[in-house]
Design a protein around this motif. Structure first.
Motif, PDB file in Angstrom:
ATOM      1  N   THR A  26       3.266  21.981 -16.781  1.00 48.52           N
ATOM      2  CA  THR A  26       3.380  23.192 -16.657  1.00 48.52           C
ATOM      3  C   THR A  26       4.575  23.569 -17.155  1.00 48.52           C
ATOM      4  N   ARG A  27       5.733  23.029 -16.968  1.00 48.11           N
ATOM      5  CA  ARG A  27       7.008  23.649 -17.509  1.00 48.11           C
ATOM      6  C   ARG A  27       7.558  23.056 -18.634  1.00 48.11           C
ATOM      7  N   GLY A  28       6.892  21.954 -18.992  1.00 49.65           N
ATOM      8  CA  GLY A  28       7.441  20.906 -20.173  1.00 49.65           C
ATOM      9  C   GLY A  28       8.292  19.943 -20.093  1.00 49.65           C
ATOM     10  N   SER A  29       8.577  19.878 -18.904  1.00 47.50           N
ATOM     11  CA  SER A  29       9.621  18.637 -18.142  1.00 47.50           C
ATOM     12  C   SER A  29       9.637  18.836 -16.487  1.00 47.50           C
ATOM     13  N   ALA A  30      10.049  17.391 -16.175  1.00 50.56           N
ATOM     14  CA  ALA A  30      10.597  17.357 -14.807  1.00 50.56           C
ATOM     15  C   ALA A  30      11.518  16.573 -13.978  1.00 50.56           C
ATOM     16  N   THR A  31      12.262  16.727 -12.529  1.00 52.21           N
ATOM     17  CA  THR A  31      13.524  15.738 -12.319  1.00 52.21           C
ATOM     18  C   THR A  31      12.718  15.389 -11.742  1.00 52.21           C
ATOM     19  N   LEU A  32      13.171  14.112 -11.158  1.00 52.33           N
ATOM     20  CA  LEU A  32      13.413  13.734  -9.636  1.00 52.33           C
ATOM     21  C   LEU A  32      14.580  12.362  -9.422  1.00 52.33           C
ATOM     22  N   ALA A  33      14.777  12.953  -8.122  1.00 52.02           N
ATOM     23  CA  ALA A  33      15.769  12.235  -7.166  1.00 52.02           C
ATOM     24  C   ALA A  33      15.399  11.042  -6.604  1.00 52.02           C
ATOM     25  N   VAL A  34      15.960  10.009  -6.673  1.00 54.83           N
ATOM     26  CA  VAL A  34      15.466   7.985  -5.885  1.00 54.83           C
ATOM     27  C   VAL A  34      16.928   8.181  -5.220  1.00 54.83           C
ATOM     28  N   SER A  35      16.646   6.984  -4.334  1.00 58.45           N
ATOM     29  CA  SER A  35      17.488   6.083  -3.272  1.00 58.45           C
ATOM     30  C   SER A  35      17.685   5.163  -3.752  1.00 58.45           C
ATOM     31  N   GLY A  36      19.017   4.386  -3.343  1.00 61.27           N
ATOM     32  CA  GLY A  36      18.727   2.982  -3.776  1.00 61.27           C
ATOM     33  C   GLY A  36      18.849   2.784  -2.753  1.00 61.27           C
ATOM     34  N   ASP A  55       0.768  -1.444   0.103  1.00 64.03           N
ATOM     35  CA  ASP A  55      -0.165   0.159   0.004  1.00 64.03           C
ATOM     36  C   ASP A  55       1.304   1.187  -0.037  1.00 64.03           C
ATOM     37  N   LEU A  56       1.980   1.481   1.051  1.00 63.39           N
ATOM     38  CA  LEU A  56       2.590   2.859   0.886  1.00 63.39           C
ATOM     39  C   LEU A  56       3.498   3.059  -0.363  1.00 63.39           C
ATOM     40  N   ALA A  57       4.158   1.103  -0.920  1.00 60.45           N
ATOM     41  CA  ALA A  57       4.218   1.590  -2.862  1.00 60.45           C
ATOM     42  C   ALA A  57       3.796   2.448  -2.954  1.00 60.45           C
ATOM     43  N   GLU A  58       2.240   1.820  -3.944  1.00 62.82           N
ATOM     44  CA  GLU A  58       0.962   2.392  -4.362  1.00 62.82           C
ATOM     45  C   GLU A  58       1.047   4.039  -3.979  1.00 62.82           C
ATOM     46  N   ALA A  59       0.654   4.225  -2.674  1.00 65.90           N
ATOM     47  CA  ALA A  59       0.795   5.314  -2.672  1.00 65.90           C
ATOM     48  C   ALA A  59       1.631   6.545  -2.706  1.00 65.90           C
ATOM     49  N   LEU A  60       2.830   6.395  -2.469  1.00 68.88           N
ATOM     50  CA  LEU A  60       3.714   7.136  -2.992  1.00 68.88           C
ATOM     51  C   LEU A  60       3.812   7.286  -4.590  1.00 68.88           C
ATOM     52  N   ALA A  61       4.202   5.529  -5.026  1.00 64.01           N
ATOM     53  CA  ALA A  61       3.915   6.117  -6.726  1.00 64.01           C
ATOM     54  C   ALA A  61       2.855   7.676  -7.471  1.00 64.01           C
ATOM     55  N   THR A  62       1.811   7.079  -6.688  1.00 60.34           N
ATOM     56  CA  THR A  62       1.425   7.653  -7.497  1.00 60.34           C
ATOM     57  C   THR A  62       0.936   9.115  -7.199  1.00 60.34           C
ATOM     58  N   GLY A  63       1.785   9.603  -6.216  1.00 59.24           N
ATOM     59  CA  GLY A  63       1.729  10.275  -5.242  1.00 59.24           C
ATOM     60  C   GLY A  63       2.686  11.449  -6.230  1.00 59.24           C
ATOM     61  N   VAL A  64       4.081  10.600  -6.370  1.00 66.58           N
ATOM     62  CA  VAL A  64       5.310  11.274  -7.066  1.00 66.58           C
ATOM     63  C   VAL A  64       4.633  11.659  -9.196  1.00 66.58           C
ATOM     64  N   ALA A  65       3.773  10.888  -9.247  1.00 68.09           N
ATOM     65  CA  ALA A  65       3.636  10.196 -10.276  1.00 68.09           C
ATOM     66  C   ALA A  65       2.761  11.689 -10.543  1.00 68.09           C
ATOM     67  N   ALA A  66       2.115  12.124 -10.136  1.00 71.14           N
ATOM     68  CA  ALA A  66       1.653  13.427  -9.913  1.00 71.14           C
ATOM     69  C   ALA A  66       1.920  14.103 -10.092  1.00 71.14           C
ATOM     70  N   VAL A  67       2.885  14.765  -8.715  1.00 69.97           N
ATOM     71  CA  VAL A  67       3.373  15.536  -8.734  1.00 69.97           C
ATOM     72  C   VAL A  67       4.095  15.886 -10.458  1.00 69.97           C
ATOM     73  N   LEU A  68       5.080  14.783 -10.390  1.00 70.23           N
ATOM     74  CA  LEU A  68       5.739  15.122 -12.526  1.00 70.23           C
ATOM     75  C   LEU A  68       4.952  15.541 -13.212  1.00 70.23           C
ATOM     76  N   ALA A  69       3.405  14.608 -13.818  1.00 66.05           N
ATOM     77  CA  ALA A  69       2.508  15.499 -14.420  1.00 66.05           C
ATOM     78  C   ALA A  69       2.112  16.723 -14.439  1.00 66.05           C
ATOM     79  N   GLY A  70       2.354  17.244 -12.953  1.00 62.77           N
ATOM     80  CA  GLY A  70       2.174  17.931 -12.816  1.00 62.77           C
ATOM     81  C   GLY A  70       3.349  19.151 -13.513  1.00 62.77           C
ATOM     82  N   ILE A 101       2.842   8.710 -17.714  1.00 54.78           N
ATOM     83  CA  ILE A 101       3.299   9.984 -17.649  1.00 54.78           C
ATOM     84  C   ILE A 101       3.924   9.922 -18.892  1.00 54.78           C
ATOM     85  N   ASP A 102       4.668  11.763 -19.476  1.00 56.85           N
ATOM     86  CA  ASP A 102       5.342  11.885 -19.738  1.00 56.85           C
ATOM     87  C   ASP A 102       6.676  11.388 -19.968  1.00 56.85           C
ATOM     88  N   TRP A 103       7.326  10.079 -19.756  1.00 55.28           N
ATOM     89  CA  TRP A 103       8.623   9.658 -19.065  1.00 55.28           C
ATOM     90  C   TRP A 103       9.407  10.173 -19.845  1.00 55.28           C
TER      91      TRP A 103
END
Length: 234
Positions: free
Chosen positions: A33-43, A14-29, A59-61
Motif C-alpha cells: 500500500t505505502r511502500g514500507s512498513a514499521t514493526l515494534a517487537v518486545s524482548g 502453533d502460536l508462534a506460527e500463527a502470530l508470525a503469519t498474521g504479522v507478516a501479512a500486515v507488513l506485506a500489506g 516479504i520485502d524486508w
C-alpha cells in the motif's frame, strides 16, 4: 473501548506460527500500500520462537523498519540486551535485510540520551503497522512497571513524548521505553503471553481497572479502532 480478542493455541509452536503469519501479512500489506512498513517487537524469552518464524517470512524486508518496544540500558554485547535478542532471532535469513533501530546510545544513563532518542523516534512512520507486546507476571508491559515514578506520564493517552526513561523496583536496570500513545495506535497490536501463570495474570488485569497496580490494563483498556489481539498458549 473495544474488548480484546483472545486467540488460544494448543501449544507455543502453533502460536508462534500463527502470530508470525498474521504479522507478516500486515507488513506485506503495508509495503504493497505505502511502500514500507514499521514493526515494534518486545524482548524477553517469550517471543524467541515467534521471531524466528517471522524472520523466515518471504516479504520485502528491505522496506521494513524494525524497532524495539523497550530496552534495558545496556550495550548490545550484554546478554540482557533486547536488541541483541532481536538480531539473533529475527534478523536472520530473509529478515536480515530489514532496518533495525535500537535505543542504546552509549550514554551513561537513558536520561542523557533522551533528546537524541526522541528526535530519532519522531521520524519513524506512524502509526506503526505492527506492535507486539509481552507481559510480566507483575502486570507490566513494555517498561510500564508498577512503582515507576513516571508511570502516569508513560501511560498518558495524549502524551507527546515518543520515548521515556524508566526506573522502577521491578525493572532491574534503568530502561527506555516507547510510551503508550506510540503503541496503542498501531494498526495491528498484539499481546503475546504463554503459560498458565500469565493467563491468570491476564484474567486479573481484565477484572480490574487500577493501572498503577497492573500497568498492562492501560493497553487492555485503550480506545482503538481495531481490537487488541491477545495470543496465548499454555
Amino acid at each position: 473501548m473495544t474488548d480484546p480478542v483472545l486467540h488460544r493455541y494448543d501449544n507455543r509452536q502453533d502460536l508462534a506460527e500463527a502470530l508470525a503469519t498474521g504479522v507478516a501479512a500486515v507488513l506485506a500489506g503495508a509495503i504493497a500500500t505505502r511502500g514500507s512498513a514499521t514493526l515494534a517487537v518486545s524482548g524477553g524469552s517469550t517471543p524467541k520462537l515467534f521471531l524466528e518464524h517471522l524472520g523466515r517470512a518471504e516479504i520485502d524486508w528491505s522496506q521494513v523498519e524494525v524497532t524495539l518496544v523497550d530496552e534495558r540500558w545496556v550495550p548490545e554485547t550484554s546478554e540482557r540486551s533486547n536488541l541483541s535478542l532481536v538480531r539473533r532471532h529475527l534478523m536472520q535469513g530473509p529478515a536480515e535485510k530489514a532496518h533495525l533501530l535500537g535505543f542504546y546510545t552509549g550514554h551513561d544513563t537513558p536520561e542523557e540520551a533522551i533528546e537524541e532518542l526522541r528526535h530519532r523516534y519522531c521520524r519513524l512512520s506512524r502509526p506503526f503497522d505492527v506492535a507486539v507486546l509481552g507481559m510480566g507476571t507483575d502486570g507490566h508491559t513494555a517498561s510500564f512497571f508498577p512503582g515507576a515514578g513516571n508511570l502516569d506520564e508513560l501511560l498518558h493517552p495524549q502524551g507527546h513524548d515518543e520515548v521515556a526513561a524508566v526506573h522502577a523496583p521491578g525493572a532491574g536496570e534503568p530502561r527506555i521505553t516507547l510510551t503508550l500513545p506510540m503503541l496503542v495506535d498501531a494498526r495491528f497490536l498484539a499481546l503475546h503471553i504463554e503459560g498458565e501463570e500469565k493467563r491468570t495474570v491476564l484474567d486479573a488485569a481484565l477484572a480490574g481497572s487500577d493501572v498503577s497496580e497492573m500497568p498492562v490494563r492501560a493497553i487492555l483498556g485503550a480506545t482503538r479502532a481495531e481490537p487488541l489481539n491477545v495470543f496465548w498458549a499454555p
